[in-house]
Design a protein around this motif. Structure first.
Motif, PDB file in Angstrom:
ATOM      1  N   GLY A   1       0.846  16.947  -8.687  1.00  0.00           N
ATOM      2  CA  GLY A   1       0.117  17.739  -7.703  1.00  0.00           C
ATOM      3  C   GLY A   1      -0.127  17.006  -6.399  1.00  0.00           C
ATOM      4  N   ARG A   2       0.306  15.703  -6.319  1.00  0.00           N
ATOM      5  CA  ARG A   2       0.006  14.897  -5.124  1.00  0.00           C
ATOM      6  C   ARG A   2       1.311  14.442  -4.475  1.00  0.00           C
ATOM      7  NH1 ARG A   2      -5.048  13.348  -4.849  1.00  0.00           N
ATOM      8  NH2 ARG A   2      -4.565  11.561  -3.564  1.00  0.00           N
ATOM      9  N   ARG A   3       2.159  15.389  -4.129  1.00  0.00           N
ATOM     10  CA  ARG A   3       3.499  15.045  -3.669  1.00  0.00           C
ATOM     11  C   ARG A   3       3.631  14.985  -2.149  1.00  0.00           C
ATOM     12  NH1 ARG A   3       7.155  14.873  -7.652  1.00  0.00           N
ATOM     13  NH2 ARG A   3       8.870  14.937  -6.162  1.00  0.00           N
ATOM     14  N   SER A   4       2.654  15.433  -1.385  1.00  0.00           N
ATOM     15  CA  SER A   4       2.769  15.361   0.071  1.00  0.00           C
ATOM     16  C   SER A   4       2.689  13.904   0.515  1.00  0.00           C
ATOM     17  CB  SER A   4       1.653  16.171   0.737  1.00  0.00           C
ATOM     18  OG  SER A   4       0.398  15.627   0.418  1.00  0.00           O
ATOM     19  N   ILE A   5       3.463  13.573   1.519  1.00  0.00           N
ATOM     20  CA  ILE A   5       3.550  12.194   1.991  1.00  0.00           C
ATOM     21  C   ILE A   5       2.908  12.085   3.365  1.00  0.00           C
ATOM     22  CG2 ILE A   5       5.092  10.279   2.536  1.00  0.00           C
ATOM     23  CD1 ILE A   5       7.169  11.544   0.717  1.00  0.00           C
TER      24      ILE A   5
ATOM     25  N   ARG B   1     -10.361  15.338   5.910  1.00  0.00           N
ATOM     26  CA  ARG B   1     -11.168  16.494   6.330  1.00  0.00           C
ATOM     27  C   ARG B   1     -10.320  17.757   6.456  1.00  0.00           C
ATOM     28  NH1 ARG B   1     -15.056  13.734  11.020  1.00  0.00           N
ATOM     29  NH2 ARG B   1     -16.407  12.598   9.553  1.00  0.00           N
ATOM     30  N   SER B   2      -9.014  17.588   6.644  1.00  0.00           N
ATOM     31  CA  SER B   2      -8.122  18.747   6.751  1.00  0.00           C
ATOM     32  C   SER B   2      -7.644  19.221   5.377  1.00  0.00           C
ATOM     33  CB  SER B   2      -6.906  18.396   7.620  1.00  0.00           C
ATOM     34  OG  SER B   2      -7.313  17.997   8.912  1.00  0.00           O
ATOM     35  N   GLY B   3      -8.125  18.554   4.316  1.00  0.00           N
ATOM     36  CA  GLY B   3      -7.741  18.942   2.967  1.00  0.00           C
ATOM     37  C   GLY B   3      -6.377  18.433   2.554  1.00  0.00           C
ATOM     38  N   LYS B   4      -5.845  17.459   3.291  1.00  0.00           N
ATOM     39  CA  LYS B   4      -4.540  16.877   2.963  1.00  0.00           C
ATOM     40  C   LYS B   4      -4.732  15.478   2.381  1.00  0.00           C
ATOM     41  CE  LYS B   4      -2.501  19.281   6.936  1.00  0.00           C
ATOM     42  NZ  LYS B   4      -1.812  19.087   8.242  1.00  0.00           N
ATOM     43  N   SER B   5      -3.777  15.042   1.565  1.00  0.00           N
ATOM     44  CA  SER B   5      -3.879  13.713   0.979  1.00  0.00           C
ATOM     45  C   SER B   5      -3.507  12.655   2.007  1.00  0.00           C
ATOM     46  CB  SER B   5      -2.969  13.592  -0.246  1.00  0.00           C
ATOM     47  OG  SER B   5      -1.616  13.771   0.127  1.00  0.00           O
ATOM     48  N   ALA B   6      -4.242  11.565   2.013  1.00  0.00           N
ATOM     49  CA  ALA B   6      -3.961  10.437   2.911  1.00  0.00           C
ATOM     50  C   ALA B   6      -3.267   9.336   2.137  1.00  0.00           C
ATOM     51  CB  ALA B   6      -5.267   9.920   3.516  1.00  0.00           C
TER      52      ALA B   6
ATOM     53  N   GLY C   1       0.433   7.813   8.318  1.00  0.00           N
ATOM     54  CA  GLY C   1      -0.328   6.751   7.669  1.00  0.00           C
ATOM     55  C   GLY C   1       0.570   5.633   7.171  1.00  0.00           C
ATOM     56  N   ALA C   2       1.759   6.000   6.670  1.00  0.00           N
ATOM     57  CA  ALA C   2       2.699   4.990   6.183  1.00  0.00           C
ATOM     58  C   ALA C   2       3.146   4.057   7.312  1.00  0.00           C
ATOM     59  CB  ALA C   2       3.914   5.674   5.547  1.00  0.00           C
ATOM     60  N   VAL C   3       3.495   4.651   8.454  1.00  0.00           N
ATOM     61  CA  VAL C   3       3.936   3.836   9.595  1.00  0.00           C
ATOM     62  C   VAL C   3       2.802   2.932  10.076  1.00  0.00           C
ATOM     63  CG1 VAL C   3       4.691   3.916  12.000  1.00  0.00           C
ATOM     64  CG2 VAL C   3       5.689   5.485  10.321  1.00  0.00           C
ATOM     65  N   LEU C   4       1.601   3.494  10.174  1.00  0.00           N
ATOM     66  CA  LEU C   4       0.454   2.711  10.651  1.00  0.00           C
ATOM     67  C   LEU C   4       0.104   1.583   9.681  1.00  0.00           C
ATOM     68  CD1 LEU C   4      -1.857   5.570  12.012  1.00  0.00           C
ATOM     69  CD2 LEU C   4      -0.630   3.849  13.370  1.00  0.00           C
ATOM     70  N   SER C   5       0.228   1.837   8.374  1.00  0.00           N
ATOM     71  CA  SER C   5      -0.095   0.785   7.399  1.00  0.00           C
ATOM     72  C   SER C   5       0.906  -0.354   7.464  1.00  0.00           C
ATOM     73  CB  SER C   5      -0.144   1.363   5.985  1.00  0.00           C
ATOM     74  OG  SER C   5       1.144   1.633   5.477  1.00  0.00           O
TER      75      SER C   5
ATOM     76  N   LEU D   1       0.825  -1.203   0.000  1.00  0.00           N
ATOM     77  CA  LEU D   1       0.000   0.000   0.000  1.00  0.00           C
ATOM     78  C   LEU D   1       0.861   1.256   0.000  1.00  0.00           C
ATOM     79  CD1 LEU D   1      -2.790   1.277   0.123  1.00  0.00           C
ATOM     80  CD2 LEU D   1      -2.716   1.063   2.618  1.00  0.00           C
ATOM     81  N   LEU D   2       1.925   1.253   0.786  1.00  0.00           N
ATOM     82  CA  LEU D   2       2.808   2.415   0.870  1.00  0.00           C
ATOM     83  C   LEU D   2       3.428   2.735  -0.488  1.00  0.00           C
ATOM     84  CD1 LEU D   2       4.487   4.560   2.315  1.00  0.00           C
ATOM     85  CD2 LEU D   2       6.107   2.751   2.945  1.00  0.00           C
ATOM     86  N   PHE D   3       4.020   1.736  -1.136  1.00  0.00           N
ATOM     87  CA  PHE D   3       4.692   2.004  -2.402  1.00  0.00           C
ATOM     88  C   PHE D   3       3.704   2.280  -3.534  1.00  0.00           C
ATOM     89  CE2 PHE D   3       8.447  -0.352  -0.538  1.00  0.00           C
ATOM     90  CZ  PHE D   3       9.214   0.802  -0.401  1.00  0.00           C
ATOM     91  N   GLY D   4       2.504   1.701  -3.457  1.00  0.00           N
ATOM     92  CA  GLY D   4       1.489   2.041  -4.443  1.00  0.00           C
ATOM     93  C   GLY D   4       1.138   3.520  -4.387  1.00  0.00           C
ATOM     94  N   SER D   5       1.037   4.044  -3.180  1.00  0.00           N
ATOM     95  CA  SER D   5       0.728   5.463  -3.007  1.00  0.00           C
ATOM     96  C   SER D   5       1.895   6.351  -3.431  1.00  0.00           C
ATOM     97  CB  SER D   5       0.364   5.725  -1.542  1.00  0.00           C
ATOM     98  OG  SER D   5       0.053   7.084  -1.330  1.00  0.00           O
ATOM     99  N   LEU D   6       3.111   5.965  -3.075  1.00  0.00           N
ATOM    100  CA  LEU D   6       4.285   6.759  -3.441  1.00  0.00           C
ATOM    101  C   LEU D   6       4.478   6.810  -4.951  1.00  0.00           C
ATOM    102  CD1 LEU D   6       6.904   5.689  -0.725  1.00  0.00           C
ATOM    103  CD2 LEU D   6       5.547   7.795  -0.835  1.00  0.00           C
ATOM    104  N   ALA D   7       4.083   5.735  -5.641  1.00  0.00           N
ATOM    105  CA  ALA D   7       4.234   5.700  -7.092  1.00  0.00           C
ATOM    106  C   ALA D   7       3.423   6.793  -7.765  1.00  0.00           C
ATOM    107  CB  ALA D   7       3.813   4.328  -7.631  1.00  0.00           C
ATOM    108  N   ASP D   8       2.227   7.060  -7.256  1.00  0.00           N
ATOM    109  CA  ASP D   8       1.402   8.130  -7.820  1.00  0.00           C
ATOM    110  C   ASP D   8       2.098   9.485  -7.704  1.00  0.00           C
ATOM    111  OD1 ASP D   8      -0.703   6.433  -8.501  1.00  0.00           O
ATOM    112  OD2 ASP D   8      -1.692   6.684  -6.557  1.00  0.00           O
ATOM    113  N   ARG D   9       2.837   9.681  -6.643  1.00  0.00           N
ATOM    114  CA  ARG D   9       3.436  10.984  -6.377  1.00  0.00           C
ATOM    115  C   ARG D   9       4.776  11.171  -7.080  1.00  0.00           C
ATOM    116  NH1 ARG D   9       0.099   9.490  -2.498  1.00  0.00           N
ATOM    117  NH2 ARG D   9      -0.822  10.972  -1.046  1.00  0.00           N
TER     118      ARG D   9
END
Length: 537
Positions: free
Chosen positions: A192-196, A267-272, A200-204, A63-71
């Protein structure tokens, strides 16, 4: 236009080779383990970690690397994974002792987790319409075929050369992938989705790492009390409570915190790390449930059948691999069939056809299994089973990702890959328990009927179960225990049959879960603003 089309299909070939790299490696090592034990003199605990360290790290990082790939770029992350996988394979091939080999396998798991979800997201971002169905068919059939060819390749390399080549072969394959992907696969990412989401990464990682650990190790260390002391290096588990329920408790806490944190970020407008909005897509939500359930039984035959062929029918590792070629051939045939059906039949219909073929194939196998079985009847059954795997695996992946926005391809791919890995780990835990518990019960009853003293009976049962059937040959060589060997062969056949029936039941439940797929049109999914980009290589 024609040149771009040819380039995309050439790129699919190299993406499929990348998938082959990690699938073959995950099966090839099982065949090489006896030779590794002989040469390195590793302990039984080290053997276990050689086999499972890879799976544990691999599943926890998907899950972590799948998300990082988008960014940061899907192709970039896949190539980094290939390099890491190849380099760690070199260290594994040169390992002087068990600890070095285990460390190399851990790093291989990181590389594998970088490769698998990015191959899926690249396909999802590159192909559309009927072509996407064909591309997923090739990808899925590669997984099914390579899972069967891995033991054959491992047996040949181990017997003809050395177990070290079971790892060394990853180097030339890695070089081919690097060159081919750089030449044929364009980069794609969502700048546009570069925030990490570090929390969430540690918890996953905690969530999936502890879950897979518990599922894999429950039968070894005990589901509640300690059956065997857990050791890692110089550390030994100090309590009477098994580490498995502790791991599951951490899983539960991590899940609650992960979901709460993801909601807070959104809800804070940040990417999860995981966009929970994806689960509003019916095909994604229902498809992941189906993938998890189907994975419980999909490769169950790979767990028990090689053991039965080797220890009951007397096949060697290479012969077992040759037998499983029928499964690989069936899976490759499915690729052509699914491609021909793409655009003519709904993907979910092809999934159901594949699951029906799998169920018939595994029931056929279950009915054949016996101590004096004619192995020739297994070939068409394995072909049919492999054909079903090739259809269901590929097209179910396509169903899951068909409505996922391109900018979330990596997250969607990582999620569905994680669902499959969790399902596979749970399936191994359940089917392994069915296999060995039923074998032990049947052998105990048989030896009781033969009047074998309780102490001797318990020793024989423990030897057969603890060795996963490997002790049967030794019992047969001793005239005093020859009758017990016959009873053990029958009991192990019974256990294999029950495991196959259980796998078929899981597949049937998986078939039922597909009923909800494809009924409703996809819902609109809102995501954080991001524009898809596609860069030339």
């Amino acid at each position: 236009m024609a040149d771009m089309s040819r380039r995309r299909w050439a790129g699919l070939v190299f993406i499929s080779i990348a998938v082959s790299l990690i699938i073959v490696d995950s099966t090839i090592v099982n065949v090489a383990v006896p030779s590794i034990v002989d040469e390195l003199g590793i302990t039984s605990t080290e053997v276990q970690w050689v086999q499972e360290a890879y799976t544990l790290v691999f599943a926890s990082l998907l899950l972590l690397f799948g998300s990082l790939a988008d960014r940061f770029g899907r192709r970039r992350l896949m190539l980094m994974g290939v390099v890491l996988f190849a380099l760690s394979s070199v260290f594994a091939a040169l390992a002087p002792d068990g600890q070095s080999l285990i460390l190399s396998r851990l790093v291989q798991g990181v590389g594998g987790a970088m490769i698998l979800p990015t191959t899926l997201s690249l396909i999802n971002a590159t192909f559309r319409g009927r072509e996407r169905g064909i591309a997923f068919a090739v990808w899925g059939s590669t997984i099914g075929g390579m899972a069967a060819l891995g033991p054959l390749l491992g047996g040949w390399l181990t017997e003809a050369f050395s177990w070290r080549w079971a790892f060394g072969i990853n180097v030339p394959l890695g070089i081919i992938i690097l060159i081919g992907v750089l030449l044929t696969v364009p980069e794609s990412r969502e700048p546009g989705r570069r925030s990490i989401d570090f929390v969430g990464a540690v918890l996953s990682v905690l969530l999936f790492g502890t879950l897979v650990f518990g599922l894999i190790e429950g039968r070894t260390y005990g589901w509640w009390g300690v059956d065997e002391v857990f050791t890692l290096g110089s550390f030994s588990w100090p309590w009477d409570l098994s580490p498995v329920p502790v791991a599951f408790a951490i899983t539960l806490v991590s899940l609650v915190l992960f979901l709460a944190w993801s909601v807070y970020r959104t809800r804070s407008g940040k990417s999860a790390l995981l966009e929970l909005s994806l689960f509003r897509i019916p095909s994604f939500r229902g498809g992941n449930i189906a993938a998890l359930v189907v994975s419980l039984g999909e490769f169950g035959v790979i767990l028990s059948l090689p053991l039965w062929l080797q220890f009951v029918l007397g096949f060697n590792a290479l012969q077992v691999g040759l037998m499983l070629v029928a499964l690989a051939v069936g899976s490759f045939f499915a690729s052509g069939f699914a491609g021909a059906m793409s655009g003519k039949v709904r993907p979910v219909t092809v999934v159901r056809m594949g699951l029906v073929a799998e169920i018939i194939g595994i029931l056929w196998i279950a009915l054949i299994v016996s101590p004096d079985a004619a192995w020739g009847w297994l070939v068409p059954a394995l072909f049919l089973y492999g054909f079903g795997v090739g259809l269901a695996t590929a097209q179910l992946t396509g169903v899951i990702l068909q409505d996922v926005p391109v900018e979330l391809s990596g997250q969607g791919s990582g999620t569905q890959s994680t669902s499959r890995q969790v399902g596979s780990a749970l399936g191994v835990a359940i089917l392994g328990t069915v296999l060995f518990t039923s074998t032990g019960a049947a052998l105990t009853a048989s030896l009781d009927d033969a009047g074998v003293p309780a102490q001797q009976r318990d020793q024989i049962v423990a030897a057969v179960v603890d060795s996963a059937g490997g002790a049967i040959a030794g019992l047969a060589e001793n005239p005093e225990t020859a009758d017990a060997a016959d009873a053990a062969a029958t009991a192990f056949s019974d256990g294999t049959r029950y495991a196959a029936f259980t796998a078929a039941a899981f597949l049937a439940v998986g078939l039922v879960t597909t009923v909800s797929l494809g009924r409703r049109p996809p819902e609109e999914v809102s995501v954080a603003p991001a524009e898809a980009s596609s860069e030339p290589s």
